[in-house]
Design a protein around this motif. Sequence first.
Motif, PDB file in Angstrom:
ATOM      1  N   PHE A 106       1.184   6.626  -6.703  1.00  0.00           N
ATOM      2  CA  PHE A 106       0.084   7.553  -6.941  1.00  0.00           C
ATOM      3  C   PHE A 106       0.534   8.996  -6.736  1.00  0.00           C
ATOM      4  O   PHE A 106       0.218   9.877  -7.544  1.00  0.00           O
ATOM      5  N   LEU A 107       1.282   9.248  -5.656  1.00  0.00           N
ATOM      6  CA  LEU A 107       1.781  10.607  -5.417  1.00  0.00           C
ATOM      7  C   LEU A 107       2.716  11.059  -6.528  1.00  0.00           C
ATOM      8  O   LEU A 107       2.754  12.237  -6.869  1.00  0.00           O
ATOM      9  N   ILE A 112       0.832  -1.205   0.000  1.00  0.00           N
ATOM     10  CA  ILE A 112       0.000   0.000   0.000  1.00  0.00           C
ATOM     11  C   ILE A 112       0.863   1.249   0.000  1.00  0.00           C
ATOM     12  O   ILE A 112       0.583   2.212  -0.721  1.00  0.00           O
ATOM     13  N   ALA A 113       1.936   1.243   0.792  1.00  0.00           N
ATOM     14  CA  ALA A 113       2.845   2.391   0.800  1.00  0.00           C
ATOM     15  C   ALA A 113       3.492   2.575  -0.572  1.00  0.00           C
ATOM     16  O   ALA A 113       3.629   3.709  -1.054  1.00  0.00           O
ATOM     17  N   GLY A 114       3.864   1.477  -1.202  1.00  0.00           N
ATOM     18  CA  GLY A 114       4.443   1.555  -2.542  1.00  0.00           C
ATOM     19  C   GLY A 114       3.466   2.150  -3.536  1.00  0.00           C
ATOM     20  O   GLY A 114       3.812   3.044  -4.317  1.00  0.00           O
ATOM     21  N   PHE A 115       2.205   1.679  -3.505  1.00  0.00           N
ATOM     22  CA  PHE A 115       1.193   2.218  -4.410  1.00  0.00           C
ATOM     23  C   PHE A 115       0.872   3.672  -4.085  1.00  0.00           C
ATOM     24  O   PHE A 115       0.595   4.465  -4.991  1.00  0.00           O
ATOM     25  N   LEU A 116       0.935   4.039  -2.816  1.00  0.00           N
ATOM     26  CA  LEU A 116       0.709   5.431  -2.433  1.00  0.00           C
ATOM     27  C   LEU A 116       1.800   6.329  -3.012  1.00  0.00           C
ATOM     28  O   LEU A 116       1.508   7.391  -3.567  1.00  0.00           O
ATOM     29  N   PHE A 117       3.051   5.896  -2.914  1.00  0.00           N
ATOM     30  CA  PHE A 117       4.145   6.673  -3.498  1.00  0.00           C
ATOM     31  C   PHE A 117       4.015   6.755  -5.014  1.00  0.00           C
ATOM     32  O   PHE A 117       4.282   7.804  -5.608  1.00  0.00           O
ATOM     33  N   LEU A 147      11.846  10.294  -7.998  1.00  0.00           N
ATOM     34  CA  LEU A 147      12.096   9.870  -6.619  1.00  0.00           C
ATOM     35  C   LEU A 147      10.908   9.092  -6.046  1.00  0.00           C
ATOM     36  O   LEU A 147      11.073   8.002  -5.505  1.00  0.00           O
ATOM     37  N   LEU A 148       9.721   9.656  -6.186  1.00  0.00           N
ATOM     38  CA  LEU A 148       8.536   9.007  -5.629  1.00  0.00           C
ATOM     39  C   LEU A 148       8.212   7.697  -6.354  1.00  0.00           C
ATOM     40  O   LEU A 148       7.901   6.689  -5.732  1.00  0.00           O
ATOM     41  N   PHE A 149       8.300   7.714  -7.680  1.00  0.00           N
ATOM     42  CA  PHE A 149       7.957   6.537  -8.459  1.00  0.00           C
ATOM     43  C   PHE A 149       8.932   5.398  -8.194  1.00  0.00           C
ATOM     44  O   PHE A 149       8.527   4.247  -7.985  1.00  0.00           O
ATOM     45  N   THR A 150      10.216   5.687  -8.184  1.00  0.00           N
ATOM     46  CA  THR A 150      11.217   4.647  -7.951  1.00  0.00           C
ATOM     47  C   THR A 150      11.101   4.086  -6.541  1.00  0.00           C
ATOM     48  O   THR A 150      11.149   2.870  -6.351  1.00  0.00           O
ATOM     49  N   PHE A 151      10.938   4.956  -5.553  1.00  0.00           N
ATOM     50  CA  PHE A 151      10.783   4.478  -4.177  1.00  0.00           C
ATOM     51  C   PHE A 151       9.521   3.630  -4.038  1.00  0.00           C
ATOM     52  O   PHE A 151       9.524   2.594  -3.370  1.00  0.00           O
ATOM     53  N   GLY A 152       8.439   4.053  -4.682  1.00  0.00           N
ATOM     54  CA  GLY A 152       7.201   3.278  -4.656  1.00  0.00           C
ATOM     55  C   GLY A 152       7.368   1.916  -5.311  1.00  0.00           C
ATOM     56  O   GLY A 152       6.854   0.906  -4.798  1.00  0.00           O
ATOM     57  N   ASN A 153       8.067   1.869  -6.431  1.00  0.00           N
ATOM     58  CA  ASN A 153       8.317   0.589  -7.100  1.00  0.00           C
ATOM     59  C   ASN A 153       9.141  -0.344  -6.236  1.00  0.00           C
ATOM     60  O   ASN A 153       8.854  -1.540  -6.150  1.00  0.00           O
ATOM     61  N   MET A 200       2.380  10.391  -9.611  1.00  0.00           N
ATOM     62  CA  MET A 200       1.544  10.814 -10.748  1.00  0.00           C
ATOM     63  C   MET A 200       1.046  12.238 -10.563  1.00  0.00           C
ATOM     64  O   MET A 200       0.833  12.951 -11.535  1.00  0.00           O
ATOM     65  N   ILE A 201       0.878  12.644  -9.318  1.00  0.00           N
ATOM     66  CA  ILE A 201       0.423  14.007  -9.045  1.00  0.00           C
ATOM     67  C   ILE A 201       1.509  15.016  -9.400  1.00  0.00           C
ATOM     68  O   ILE A 201       1.220  16.091  -9.911  1.00  0.00           O
ATOM     69  N   VAL A 202       2.752  14.664  -9.159  1.00  0.00           N
ATOM     70  CA  VAL A 202       3.866  15.583  -9.442  1.00  0.00           C
ATOM     71  C   VAL A 202       4.570  15.215 -10.753  1.00  0.00           C
ATOM     72  O   VAL A 202       5.753  15.457 -10.906  1.00  0.00           O
ATOM     73  N   PHE A 203       3.801  14.643 -11.688  1.00  0.00           N
ATOM     74  CA  PHE A 203       4.377  14.184 -12.961  1.00  0.00           C
ATOM     75  C   PHE A 203       5.081  15.300 -13.723  1.00  0.00           C
ATOM     76  O   PHE A 203       6.066  15.052 -14.403  1.00  0.00           O
ATOM     77  N   VAL A 204       4.605  16.527 -13.622  1.00  0.00           N
ATOM     78  CA  VAL A 204       5.217  17.641 -14.347  1.00  0.00           C
ATOM     79  C   VAL A 204       6.569  18.037 -13.765  1.00  0.00           C
ATOM     80  O   VAL A 204       7.304  18.800 -14.385  1.00  0.00           O
ATOM     81  N   ARG A 205       6.878  17.529 -12.595  1.00  0.00           N
ATOM     82  CA  ARG A 205       8.185  17.764 -11.968  1.00  0.00           C
ATOM     83  C   ARG A 205       8.970  16.461 -12.035  1.00  0.00           C
ATOM     84  O   ARG A 205       8.896  15.637 -11.119  1.00  0.00           O
TER      85      ARG A 205
END
Length: 164
Positions: free
Chosen positions: A54-55, A47-52, A68-74, A57-62
Amino acid sequence: MWKSILGGDDEEEQRDEGFVDDQTTNDDNFCALSYTERIYGFAACLIAGFLFIFLSMIVFVRPIKFALLFTFGNVLAVGSTAFIIGPAEQLRKMFDPVRVYATAVYLGCAVLALICAILIHSKVLTLFAMIFEICALIWYSLSYIPFARRVISDVMVRFLDTEI
């Protein structure tokens, strides 16, 4: 439950319900988590991975924050299965001859994305590294489904190998 109320042995009840502790089910004695605690750890990590993710995707323009968020979530999502099967078995499966190249490419792309984001600060390189990481993660995940990579390869050859 009734045995504990009436003065019975809790360990005996856990074995009756199938909740056997780690020392009897796992050879590497990773830790003394019960089956229920392993499921909770798996769920929390996933769940924490999927939350990261998802987060991210919110900062996709950055792209740097996204990387950082996507790799840590994966890493959290992929590593969550270590709670179920144990970390040694997880590493054995990841570096099994069938998926060793997929694992190496995935981990390499994850590290490359972090290097591009943290050290180089290049948005373009970070985006390319993230695209490669996503493709490598898909290819790695397909290695757990029998014949999935072969089917995908055949489909890609059919679509991309056309005669004019």
